[in-house]
Design a protein around this motif. Structure first.
Motif, PDB file in Angstrom:
ATOM      1  N   SER A 113     -11.308   5.565   1.846  1.00 17.11           N
ATOM      2  CA  SER A 113     -10.453   6.750   1.898  1.00 17.11           C
ATOM      3  C   SER A 113     -10.014   6.967   3.341  1.00 17.11           C
ATOM      4  O   SER A 113     -10.736   6.626   4.284  1.00 17.11           O
ATOM      5  CB  SER A 113     -11.211   7.986   1.382  1.00 17.11           C
ATOM      6  N   TYR A 114      -8.825   7.522   3.518  1.00 18.10           N
ATOM      7  CA  TYR A 114      -8.351   7.822   4.857  1.00 18.10           C
ATOM      8  C   TYR A 114      -7.332   8.943   4.803  1.00 18.10           C
ATOM      9  O   TYR A 114      -6.845   9.319   3.732  1.00 18.10           O
ATOM     10  CB  TYR A 114      -7.729   6.580   5.524  1.00 18.10           C
ATOM     11  N   ILE A 115      -6.998   9.475   5.971  1.00 14.85           N
ATOM     12  CA  ILE A 115      -5.988  10.520   6.091  1.00 14.85           C
ATOM     13  C   ILE A 115      -5.018  10.153   7.201  1.00 14.85           C
ATOM     14  O   ILE A 115      -5.415   9.582   8.218  1.00 14.85           O
ATOM     15  CB  ILE A 115      -6.639  11.900   6.368  1.00 14.85           C
ATOM     16  N   VAL A 116      -3.742  10.441   7.005  1.00 17.71           N
ATOM     17  CA  VAL A 116      -2.727  10.215   8.028  1.00 17.71           C
ATOM     18  C   VAL A 116      -1.602  11.221   7.804  1.00 17.71           C
ATOM     19  O   VAL A 116      -1.297  11.582   6.664  1.00 17.71           O
ATOM     20  CB  VAL A 116      -2.172   8.769   7.975  1.00 17.71           C
ATOM     21  N   THR A 117      -0.998  11.681   8.891  1.00 18.64           N
ATOM     22  CA  THR A 117       0.129  12.600   8.803  1.00 18.64           C
ATOM     23  C   THR A 117       1.362  11.930   9.388  1.00 18.64           C
ATOM     24  O   THR A 117       1.491  11.823  10.626  1.00 18.64           O
ATOM     25  CB  THR A 117      -0.151  13.909   9.553  1.00 18.64           C
ATOM     26  N   PRO A 118       2.293  11.450   8.554  1.00 21.17           N
ATOM     27  CA  PRO A 118       3.518  10.824   9.062  1.00 21.17           C
ATOM     28  C   PRO A 118       4.411  11.869   9.724  1.00 21.17           C
ATOM     29  O   PRO A 118       4.244  13.076   9.504  1.00 21.17           O
ATOM     30  CB  PRO A 118       4.179  10.252   7.809  1.00 21.17           C
ATOM     31  N   PRO A 119       5.376  11.445  10.537  1.00 23.49           N
ATOM     32  CA  PRO A 119       6.339  12.397  11.109  1.00 23.49           C
ATOM     33  C   PRO A 119       7.105  13.146  10.010  1.00 23.49           C
ATOM     34  O   PRO A 119       7.195  12.683   8.870  1.00 23.49           O
ATOM     35  CB  PRO A 119       7.269  11.492  11.927  1.00 23.49           C
ATOM     36  N   LYS A 120       7.661  14.246  10.381  1.00 26.89           N
ATOM     37  CA  LYS A 120       8.368  15.110   9.437  1.00 26.89           C
ATOM     38  C   LYS A 120       9.496  14.378   8.728  1.00 26.89           C
ATOM     39  O   LYS A 120      10.237  13.602   9.335  1.00 26.89           O
ATOM     40  CB  LYS A 120       8.931  16.326  10.179  1.00 26.89           C
ATOM     41  N   SER A 121       9.611  14.618   7.436  1.00 25.97           N
ATOM     42  CA  SER A 121      10.664  14.088   6.562  1.00 25.97           C
ATOM     43  C   SER A 121      10.524  12.605   6.238  1.00 25.97           C
ATOM     44  O   SER A 121      11.395  12.031   5.581  1.00 25.97           O
ATOM     45  CB  SER A 121      12.070  14.339   7.146  1.00 25.97           C
ATOM     46  N   PHE A 122       9.440  11.952   6.684  1.00 24.66           N
ATOM     47  CA  PHE A 122       9.251  10.544   6.328  1.00 24.66           C
ATOM     48  C   PHE A 122       9.046  10.389   4.821  1.00 24.66           C
ATOM     49  O   PHE A 122       8.432  11.235   4.169  1.00 24.66           O
ATOM     50  CB  PHE A 122       8.062   9.963   7.083  1.00 24.66           C
ATOM     51  N   VAL A 123       9.593   9.304   4.292  1.00 22.70           N
ATOM     52  CA  VAL A 123       9.581   9.050   2.852  1.00 22.70           C
ATOM     53  C   VAL A 123       8.543   7.973   2.521  1.00 22.70           C
ATOM     54  O   VAL A 123       8.542   6.907   3.133  1.00 22.70           O
ATOM     55  CB  VAL A 123      10.979   8.581   2.388  1.00 22.70           C
ATOM     56  N   PRO A 124       7.650   8.236   1.547  1.00 22.43           N
ATOM     57  CA  PRO A 124       6.667   7.215   1.177  1.00 22.43           C
ATOM     58  C   PRO A 124       7.270   6.124   0.313  1.00 22.43           C
ATOM     59  O   PRO A 124       8.222   6.348  -0.434  1.00 22.43           O
ATOM     60  CB  PRO A 124       5.616   8.011   0.395  1.00 22.43           C
ATOM     61  N   GLY A 125       6.734   4.931   0.417  1.00 22.54           N
ATOM     62  CA  GLY A 125       7.183   3.823  -0.402  1.00 22.54           C
ATOM     63  C   GLY A 125       6.200   2.674  -0.315  1.00 22.54           C
ATOM     64  O   GLY A 125       5.198   2.749   0.397  1.00 22.54           O
ATOM     65  N   ASN A 126       6.471   1.596  -1.043  1.00 25.07           N
ATOM     66  CA  ASN A 126       5.600   0.433  -1.055  1.00 25.07           C
ATOM     67  C   ASN A 126       6.418  -0.844  -1.001  1.00 25.07           C
ATOM     68  O   ASN A 126       7.570  -0.879  -1.444  1.00 25.07           O
ATOM     69  CB  ASN A 126       4.727   0.421  -2.315  1.00 25.07           C
ATOM     70  N   LYS A 127       5.821  -1.903  -0.444  1.00 23.74           N
ATOM     71  CA  LYS A 127       6.486  -3.196  -0.446  1.00 23.74           C
ATOM     72  C   LYS A 127       6.481  -3.786  -1.852  1.00 23.74           C
ATOM     73  O   LYS A 127       5.531  -3.575  -2.607  1.00 23.74           O
ATOM     74  CB  LYS A 127       5.781  -4.150   0.516  1.00 23.74           C
ATOM     75  N   PRO A 128       7.510  -4.535  -2.221  1.00 22.09           N
ATOM     76  CA  PRO A 128       7.545  -5.143  -3.553  1.00 22.09           C
ATOM     77  C   PRO A 128       6.381  -6.103  -3.780  1.00 22.09           C
ATOM     78  O   PRO A 128       5.855  -6.201  -4.881  1.00 22.09           O
ATOM     79  CB  PRO A 128       8.882  -5.895  -3.558  1.00 22.09           C
ATOM     80  N   LEU A 129       5.972  -6.813  -2.734  1.00 25.20           N
ATOM     81  CA  LEU A 129       4.889  -7.779  -2.863  1.00 25.20           C
ATOM     82  C   LEU A 129       3.655  -7.254  -2.133  1.00 25.20           C
ATOM     83  O   LEU A 129       3.672  -7.076  -0.920  1.00 25.20           O
ATOM     84  CB  LEU A 129       5.293  -9.134  -2.278  1.00 25.20           C
TER      85      LEU A 129
END
Length: 262
Positions: A113-129
């Motif tokens: 488990s971990y925690i992180v705070t991205p900069p404001k308005s950043f959009v989450p996503g994942n790589k296809p592979l």
């Protein structure tokens, strides 16, 4: 500043025995380990990377060889995690989100488990592979190539220091980067540091020059409870200003593994 340039010719990969790495690093294929393994030794060397020690010509006992090979396989895994992803490989959702902590919750099968705070308005996503046990990417909707990535992989070491000193780990990171296709030169932006107040993590910043321009990378590396946690923030060098420097450092400082209650 330390500078690393691409060699004119590759040497034979001396980690040929990593084909059995699945016995040492769970769920990590040999092909993925070798994919990012540099074919030459970086200027800063240690036994944990080369898998060799100066024994004066005497053969090492099996226990010593096994320990060195485990460290070597883990070192290759570290380089594969820190190799910069192409922004074209990241799929993102459409709606921007406000800056708020992202917490990766553990499950019955995944004990991390971990925690992180991205900069404001950043959009989450994942790589296809998927190339790691767990990974997620966040990207800016306004600045192309401004991304935050987190990866997690199992390792058979208990401390980041078993990879080496901050300088030794930084040498492997930039060596792996300079061996990527289209990369000409990699320069350490700052001296690598160990942040003991944050739990004993390593912070490494480097600048990569290549066909796709000049990119600035900031990484934070943890080893905790059998898992390697790596945060990587990527931004074009020309896009860096005081505001983004603060954003990046706030994001880096927010990243840490979390304790899992049993």
């Amino acid at each position: 500043m330390a500078r690393f340039t691409r060699p004119k010719a590759h040497l034979l990969c001396f980690f040929f025995s990593v084909i059995n790495a699945d016995a040492l690093v769970q769920k990590t294929s040999a092909s993925r380990l070798l994919k990012f393994q540099p074919d030459f030794k970086p200027p800063l060397q240690c036994a944990a990377f080369s898998g060799q020690e100066d024994t004066g010509g005497e053969s090492q006992p099996p226990s010593m060889l096994r320990r060195n090979f485990i460290q070597s396989a883990s070192s290759i895994l570290l380089c594969s995690q820190l190799s910069s992803p192409s922004s074209a490989d990241v799929e993102t959702s459409l709606a921007p989100q406000p800056s708020e902590p992202y917490i990766r919750q553990p499950s019955s099968k995944e004990k991390f488990s971990y925690i992180v705070t991205p900069p404001k308005s950043f959009v989450p996503g994942n790589k296809p592979l998927k190339t790691h046990l767990d990974e997620i990417n966040f990207s800016s909707p306004d600045v192309k190539g401004y991304t935050v990535g987190v990866t997690v992989d199992p390792v058979r070491i208990s401390s980041i220091r078993q990879f080496g000193t901050p300088e030794e780990v930084a040498a492997r990171v930039v060596t792996a980067e300079v061996n990527r296709d289209g990369v000409f030169q990699v320069t350490l932006a700052k001296d690598p540091l160990e942040d003991k107040d944050a739990g004993g993590c390593y912070d490494i910043e480097y600048i990569s020059e290549g066909k796709r321009g000049i990119k600035h990378f900031t990484t934070r590396i943890f080893v905790r409870d059998g898992f390697l946690y790596v945060l990587t923030v990527q931004l074009k060098e020309n896009d860096i200003d005081k505001t983004k420097e603060k954003e990046i450092m706030d994001c880096v400082r927010s990243f840490k593994p979390l304790m899992i209650s049993t």
